[in-house]
Design a protein around this motif. Structure first.
Motif, PDB file in Angstrom:
ATOM      1  N   ARG A   1      14.309   3.771 -13.477  1.00 12.39           N
ATOM      2  CA  ARG A   1      14.091   2.325 -13.533  1.00 12.39           C
ATOM      3  C   ARG A   1      14.959   1.737 -14.627  1.00 12.39           C
ATOM      4  O   ARG A   1      15.000   2.269 -15.745  1.00 12.39           O
TER       5      ARG A   1
ATOM      6  N   GLN B   1       2.662   7.591 -13.356  1.00 12.33           N
ATOM      7  CA  GLN B   1       2.724   6.141 -13.555  1.00 12.33           C
ATOM      8  C   GLN B   1       4.034   5.572 -13.025  1.00 12.33           C
ATOM      9  O   GLN B   1       4.057   4.487 -12.443  1.00 12.33           O
TER      10      GLN B   1
ATOM     11  N   GLU C   1       4.082   2.704 -10.192  1.00 16.07           N
ATOM     12  CA  GLU C   1       4.705   1.401 -10.426  1.00 16.07           C
ATOM     13  C   GLU C   1       5.806   1.121  -9.407  1.00 16.07           C
ATOM     14  O   GLU C   1       6.011  -0.039  -9.009  1.00 16.07           O
TER      15      GLU C   1
ATOM     16  N   GLU D   1       4.247  -0.183  -6.279  1.00 14.87           N
ATOM     17  CA  GLU D   1       3.689  -1.514  -6.516  1.00 14.87           C
ATOM     18  C   GLU D   1       4.779  -2.569  -6.611  1.00 14.87           C
ATOM     19  O   GLU D   1       4.578  -3.727  -6.242  1.00 14.87           O
ATOM     20  N   THR D   2       5.951  -2.171  -7.088  1.00 10.84           N
ATOM     21  CA  THR D   2       7.044  -3.124  -7.314  1.00 10.84           C
ATOM     22  C   THR D   2       7.874  -3.344  -6.060  1.00 10.84           C
ATOM     23  O   THR D   2       8.258  -4.489  -5.754  1.00 10.84           O
TER      24      THR D   2
END
Length: 369
Positions: free
Chosen positions: A228, A332, A336, A339-340
């Motif tokens: 990321r 995590q 994420e 979710e993103t």
């Protein structure tokens, strides 16, 4: 000195991962690293020069690989052939050496009393890792930015080490800075694309290679590094210039059969495909705009939203197998990501020619979110 390796009771087996052995104490694992490095030095000789020197992109960090042994060097050169970057760059994340393991080193192997295969580590984010397989011993020293590997002849190596060599090493090193080796394929246009997730046999490789054969940008099939950026976007970093298909599926891709070399794996009856120069548009990095779970079914081209929980399972299924330590940070990271990013299920059918258009619609939908 004979080293004793012990299995720790608190190590859990995750998603069909083989039991992980662990050395008791940093002193012993340091000794194993020294044994492998000493044997490498003895084999290499003072005047030896590598048969291959290449720099690959490990999540935007250059990794220099030097290979001793012409046959293995030629093979690995094909696996990494699209990832060569400027070798003069001042940055160097890691220095990898590889030497051929000869029969004379059996005495060395007998000092290591772990039955292969096995991964020996002090801790998931520790300074040292040793990986022992039949025909392959790898010692990784993160502090020294060095990997030393002793390998047998190509015929002695497990096919997994021929299709995605050093995957455990890359996964272990990438996790140190939250870049995770991930089981998936990535294709796109103009540097923006989709990450295909899911367990083997669901249609992931077929979908990716259908797009690659149609001229899409291809960042690899099977394994890549996912991270990321500071801006919050996700990027897939290609590690290997390979694809994986069952022989019956490969026969449906005449252009791949004609322009890619192949190696059959007796472990899973799959072909590892190595593209020749110009056979596919290979890229090292791609911004991921969405996660897609390809499913073989009758309604070809159907795109439906994929629940976040299902997307997380698809993303993690085989990713945990290749790098089996499921830390809280890694869990995590994947949570994420789903979710993103928008997540879809894409139904693909027997018509290979229709797959790229369906994937294009999925990418357009992700870009418009």
């Amino acid at each position: 000195m004979v080293l004793t390796f012990v299995k720790q009771r608190n190590i859990k087996v995750l998603v069909n991962v083989a039991m992980i052995s662990q050395v008791r104490g940093d002193t012993q694992i340091r000794t194993v690293v020294d044994l492998i490095e000493d044997e490498f030095t003895r084999q290499r000789g003072l005047d030896a020069r590598p048969d291959l020197r290449v720099t690959i992109d490990l999540a935007s960090q250059p990794v220099q690989l030097e290979v001793y042994g012409p046959v293995l060097a030629e093979h690995l050169g094909g696996v990494f052939n699209h990832l060569v970057i400027d070798a003069a760059t001042p940055r160097r994340a890691l220095f990898i050496e590889l030497a051929t393991l000869h029969e004379a080193t059996i005495e060395f192997r007998e000092k290591l009393s772990v039955p292969p295969p096995g991964i020996v580590v002090a801790e998931p984010l520790g300074p040292l890792m040793v990986e022992l397989h039949a025909g392959l011993s790898v010692a990784t020293d993160r502090a020294a930015a060095r990997v030393t590997a002793l390998a047998g002849a190509i015929g002695d190596l497990p096919s997994s080490h021929l299709s995605h060599p050093f995957a455990h090493v890359f996964g272990w090193l990438g996790a140190q800075r939250q870049a995770y080796i991930t089981h998936g394929a990535a294709i796109g246009r103009d540097g923006r694309g989709l990450l295909f997730a899911g367990s083997g046999g669901q249609g992931k490789s077929t979908t990716a290679l259908a797009c690659a054969a149609a001229g899409w940008e291809f960042a690899g099939d099977d394994f890549m590094m996912l991270d990321r950026t500071a801006a919050g976007t996700y990027a897939a970093h290609s590690l290997y210039a390979t694809g994986r298909l069952h022989p019956a599926q490969a026969a449906r891709f005449p252009s791949l059969v004609a322009n890619w070399d192949s190696l059959l794996s007796p472990e899973d009856n799959k072909l590892t495909l190595f593209p020749r120069a110009g056979a596919v548009s290979l890229v090292r990095r791609m911004t991921i705009e969405g996660i897609v779970l390809p499913i073989v079914g009758p309604d070809q081209g159907e795109i439906t939203p994929l629940p976040r929980a299902a997307a997380l399972r698809a993303l993690m299924a085989d990713s945990v197998r290749i790098y089996p330590w499921l830390t809280r940070e890694r869990m995590q990271f994947y949570a994420e990501a789903v979710e993103t990013l928008p997540c879809y299920k894409l139904t693909v059918g027997p018509d290979i020619a229709a797959i790229p258009a369906a994937v294009g619609r999925a990418l357009d939908r992700a870009l418009q979110r």
